[in-house]
Design a protein around this motif. Structure first.
Motif, PDB file in Angstrom:
ATOM      1  N   ASP A 199      -7.745 -15.749 -33.494  1.00 45.68           N
ATOM      2  CA  ASP A 199      -7.868 -17.147 -33.092  1.00 45.68           C
ATOM      3  C   ASP A 199      -6.878 -18.028 -33.840  1.00 45.68           C
ATOM      4  N   ALA A 200      -6.688 -17.749 -35.111  1.00 38.02           N
ATOM      5  CA  ALA A 200      -5.742 -18.541 -35.902  1.00 38.02           C
ATOM      6  C   ALA A 200      -4.324 -18.379 -35.366  1.00 38.02           C
ATOM      7  N   ALA A 201      -3.954 -17.147 -35.032  1.00 37.81           N
ATOM      8  CA  ALA A 201      -2.607 -16.887 -34.532  1.00 37.81           C
ATOM      9  C   ALA A 201      -2.385 -17.513 -33.159  1.00 37.81           C
ATOM     10  N   VAL A 202      -3.369 -17.359 -32.268  1.00 34.32           N
ATOM     11  CA  VAL A 202      -3.258 -17.938 -30.930  1.00 34.32           C
ATOM     12  C   VAL A 202      -3.183 -19.454 -31.013  1.00 34.32           C
ATOM     13  N   ASP A 203      -4.056 -20.058 -31.801  1.00 32.13           N
ATOM     14  CA  ASP A 203      -4.078 -21.512 -31.911  1.00 32.13           C
ATOM     15  C   ASP A 203      -2.769 -22.048 -32.486  1.00 32.13           C
ATOM     16  N   ALA A 204      -2.244 -21.373 -33.504  1.00 35.03           N
ATOM     17  CA  ALA A 204      -1.000 -21.826 -34.126  1.00 35.03           C
ATOM     18  C   ALA A 204       0.170 -21.734 -33.156  1.00 35.03           C
ATOM     19  N   GLN A 205       0.259 -20.627 -32.433  1.00 34.08           N
ATOM     20  CA  GLN A 205       1.366 -20.456 -31.485  1.00 34.08           C
ATOM     21  C   GLN A 205       1.251 -21.457 -30.337  1.00 34.08           C
ATOM     22  N   ALA A 206       0.032 -21.644 -29.832  1.00 33.17           N
ATOM     23  CA  ALA A 206      -0.171 -22.587 -28.738  1.00 33.17           C
ATOM     24  C   ALA A 206       0.175 -24.006 -29.170  1.00 33.17           C
ATOM     25  N   ALA A 207      -0.227 -24.393 -30.380  1.00 32.01           N
ATOM     26  CA  ALA A 207       0.066 -25.734 -30.881  1.00 32.01           C
ATOM     27  C   ALA A 207       1.564 -25.954 -31.035  1.00 32.01           C
ATOM     28  N   THR A 208       2.264 -24.926 -31.489  1.00 35.22           N
ATOM     29  CA  THR A 208       3.724 -25.027 -31.630  1.00 35.22           C
ATOM     30  C   THR A 208       4.383 -25.203 -30.268  1.00 35.22           C
ATOM     31  N   LEU A 209       3.974 -24.394 -29.295  1.00 37.65           N
ATOM     32  CA  LEU A 209       4.581 -24.466 -27.965  1.00 37.65           C
ATOM     33  C   LEU A 209       4.225 -25.759 -27.247  1.00 37.65           C
ATOM     34  N   ALA A 210       3.059 -26.316 -27.549  1.00 40.80           N
ATOM     35  CA  ALA A 210       2.661 -27.572 -26.915  1.00 40.80           C
ATOM     36  C   ALA A 210       3.579 -28.714 -27.313  1.00 40.80           C
ATOM     37  N   LYS A 211       4.334 -28.546 -28.399  1.00 43.84           N
ATOM     38  CA  LYS A 211       5.265 -29.574 -28.856  1.00 43.84           C
ATOM     39  C   LYS A 211       6.711 -29.254 -28.474  1.00 43.84           C
ATOM     40  N   ALA A 212       6.928 -28.111 -27.825  1.00 40.87           N
ATOM     41  CA  ALA A 212       8.285 -27.707 -27.461  1.00 40.87           C
ATOM     42  C   ALA A 212       8.720 -28.384 -26.165  1.00 40.87           C
ATOM     43  N   ASN A 213      10.003 -28.300 -25.874  1.00 38.57           N
ATOM     44  CA  ASN A 213      10.572 -28.911 -24.675  1.00 38.57           C
ATOM     45  C   ASN A 213      10.084 -28.191 -23.427  1.00 38.57           C
ATOM     46  N   PRO A 214       9.305 -28.835 -22.564  1.00 38.09           N
ATOM     47  CA  PRO A 214       8.774 -28.147 -21.379  1.00 38.09           C
ATOM     48  C   PRO A 214       9.859 -27.670 -20.421  1.00 38.09           C
ATOM     49  N   GLU A 215      10.971 -28.405 -20.348  1.00 33.89           N
ATOM     50  CA  GLU A 215      12.058 -27.972 -19.465  1.00 33.89           C
ATOM     51  C   GLU A 215      12.690 -26.685 -19.973  1.00 33.89           C
ATOM     52  N   ALA A 216      12.886 -26.603 -21.280  1.00 35.70           N
ATOM     53  CA  ALA A 216      13.458 -25.389 -21.858  1.00 35.70           C
ATOM     54  C   ALA A 216      12.537 -24.206 -21.643  1.00 35.70           C
ATOM     55  N   MET A 217      11.235 -24.416 -21.826  1.00 37.94           N
ATOM     56  CA  MET A 217      10.279 -23.326 -21.638  1.00 37.94           C
ATOM     57  C   MET A 217      10.235 -22.885 -20.176  1.00 37.94           C
ATOM     58  N   ALA A 218      10.297 -23.833 -19.252  1.00 38.22           N
ATOM     59  CA  ALA A 218      10.283 -23.484 -17.833  1.00 38.22           C
ATOM     60  C   ALA A 218      11.524 -22.677 -17.462  1.00 38.22           C
ATOM     61  N   MET A 219      12.689 -23.066 -18.028  1.00 37.32           N
ATOM     62  CA  MET A 219      13.915 -22.308 -17.752  1.00 37.32           C
ATOM     63  C   MET A 219      13.830 -20.902 -18.337  1.00 37.32           C
ATOM     64  N   LEU A 220      13.292 -20.800 -19.558  1.00 37.91           N
ATOM     65  CA  LEU A 220      13.125 -19.478 -20.158  1.00 37.91           C
ATOM     66  C   LEU A 220      12.175 -18.627 -19.331  1.00 37.91           C
ATOM     67  N   LYS A 221      11.123 -19.259 -18.830  1.00 39.76           N
ATOM     68  CA  LYS A 221      10.158 -18.530 -18.009  1.00 39.76           C
ATOM     69  C   LYS A 221      10.848 -17.932 -16.781  1.00 39.76           C
ATOM     70  N   ARG A 222      11.740 -18.673 -16.154  1.00 33.90           N
ATOM     71  CA  ARG A 222      12.463 -18.146 -14.995  1.00 33.90           C
ATOM     72  C   ARG A 222      13.366 -16.991 -15.392  1.00 33.90           C
ATOM     73  N   VAL A 223      13.927 -17.070 -16.591  1.00 29.91           N
ATOM     74  CA  VAL A 223      14.755 -15.963 -17.083  1.00 29.91           C
ATOM     75  C   VAL A 223      13.900 -14.725 -17.308  1.00 29.91           C
ATOM     76  N   PHE A 224      12.749 -14.909 -17.952  1.00 34.13           N
ATOM     77  CA  PHE A 224      11.867 -13.780 -18.241  1.00 34.13           C
ATOM     78  C   PHE A 224      11.491 -13.025 -16.964  1.00 34.13           C
ATOM     79  N   TRP A 225      11.211 -13.774 -15.901  1.00 28.87           N
ATOM     80  CA  TRP A 225      10.673 -13.169 -14.685  1.00 28.87           C
ATOM     81  C   TRP A 225      11.675 -13.136 -13.539  1.00 28.87           C
ATOM     82  N   ALA A 226      12.961 -13.126 -13.886  1.00 30.43           N
ATOM     83  CA  ALA A 226      14.000 -12.966 -12.873  1.00 30.43           C
ATOM     84  C   ALA A 226      13.820 -11.618 -12.172  1.00 30.43           C
ATOM     85  N   GLY A 227      14.089 -11.589 -10.887  1.00 31.48           N
ATOM     86  CA  GLY A 227      13.975 -10.340 -10.132  1.00 31.48           C
ATOM     87  C   GLY A 227      12.606 -10.097  -9.530  1.00 31.48           C
TER      88      GLY A 227
END
Length: 261
Positions: A199-227
């Motif tokens: 729970d500590a690890a999940v909460d910490a990672q989620a909190a960090t990502l919640a402050k990250a650039n949503p556009e950058a994450m969306a672009m990375l997501k498209r890269v991850f799941w290309a094809g």
């Protein structure tokens, strides 16, 4: 979310719940039979992932299951035994396809919290996440061949996540792989010793990502799941394969034996 020891959580039909706070969308599914997934829960889970992903202030999604037992036992054997036609079989297995597609097409990263063992279709859900944490007791296996079918629907996403060699090992040798094996292959991003650390690890990672650039994450997501653009068709074809095999005499007998244990 409703605690899993509450009356509401003990519904024989299971549940899917979600909540949004501080940019984090949390989705929890539960079923009293080892968190197995009947068709209704699969459909609701896919719809919930899609709905949460479209919520404007959600920056990251956490997928988890309720209870303290297995993370997920895969397909519901009760529903598998009740399938009477290939069309019904395809419809049931398409439920897993719906959840996988919803997860990989969400513009947010999906973190999977794996608090216990994962079997069959559960491995596909974990593979469809973008980052997963698991406890060291969270063994995983693909059990489909043992009941006369195969991991057809979840196969593409597992293969993309851990590679063909590791996927084929899991598919052919339907035995448990420990969490360390899963971490080495990339199914789990990080393994921790217990639920508190999880729970500590999940909460910490989620909190960090919640402050990250949503556009950058969306672009990375498209890269991850290309094809994966053609996966609607591919997974429907795979669901039809499983839907046909589940009616075979071999599979009927195998499912009956498992249910009798």
């Amino acid at each position: 979310m409703t605690p899993t020891n509450s009356p509401a959580a003990q519904s024989p039909d299971g549940y899917v719940r979600s909540e949004v706070a501080d940019g984090i969308g949390r989705i929890e599914f539960y079923h009293p039979k080892s968190n197995s997934l009947p068709g209704a829960v699969l459909q609701e889970l896919a719809a919930t992932v899609t709905a949460v992903s479209r919520t404007p202030d959600v920056r990251v999604i956490v997928l988890q299951s309720g209870g303290t037992g297995p993370f997920c036992a895969g397909a519901s054997f009760d529903e598998l035994a009740a399938i009477e036609t290939p069309a019904q079989g395809q419809q049931f297995f398409s439920g897993f396809a719906g959840v996988i597609l919803a997860m990989i097409r969400a513009p947010q990263f999906v973190i999977c919290r794996v608090h216990g063992k994962a079997a069959g279709g559960a491995v596909g859900l974990i593979a469809a996440s973008d980052f997963s944490f698991a406890v060291d007791k969270a063994s995983a296996k693909l059990s489909e061949l043992a009941v006369g079918i195969g991991p057809f629907v979840v196969g593409p996403v597992i293969e993309k996540k851990i590679g063909l060699a590791s996927f084929s090992q899991m598919a052919v040798d339907a035995d448990w792989r420990d969490a360390a094996w899963c971490e080495r292959r990339g199914l789990y991003a990080k393994v921790v010793p217990d639920v508190a650390a999880l729970d500590a690890a999940v909460d910490a990672q989620a909190a960090t990502l919640a402050k990250a650039n949503p556009e950058a994450m969306a672009m990375l997501k498209r890269v991850f799941w290309a094809g994966t653009a053609d996966w609607d068709t591919l997974l429907a074809e795979r669901a039809a394969m499983s839907g046909t095999l589940v009616l075979s005499a071999f599979t009927r007998q195998a499912i009956g034996a498992f249910k009798a244990k």
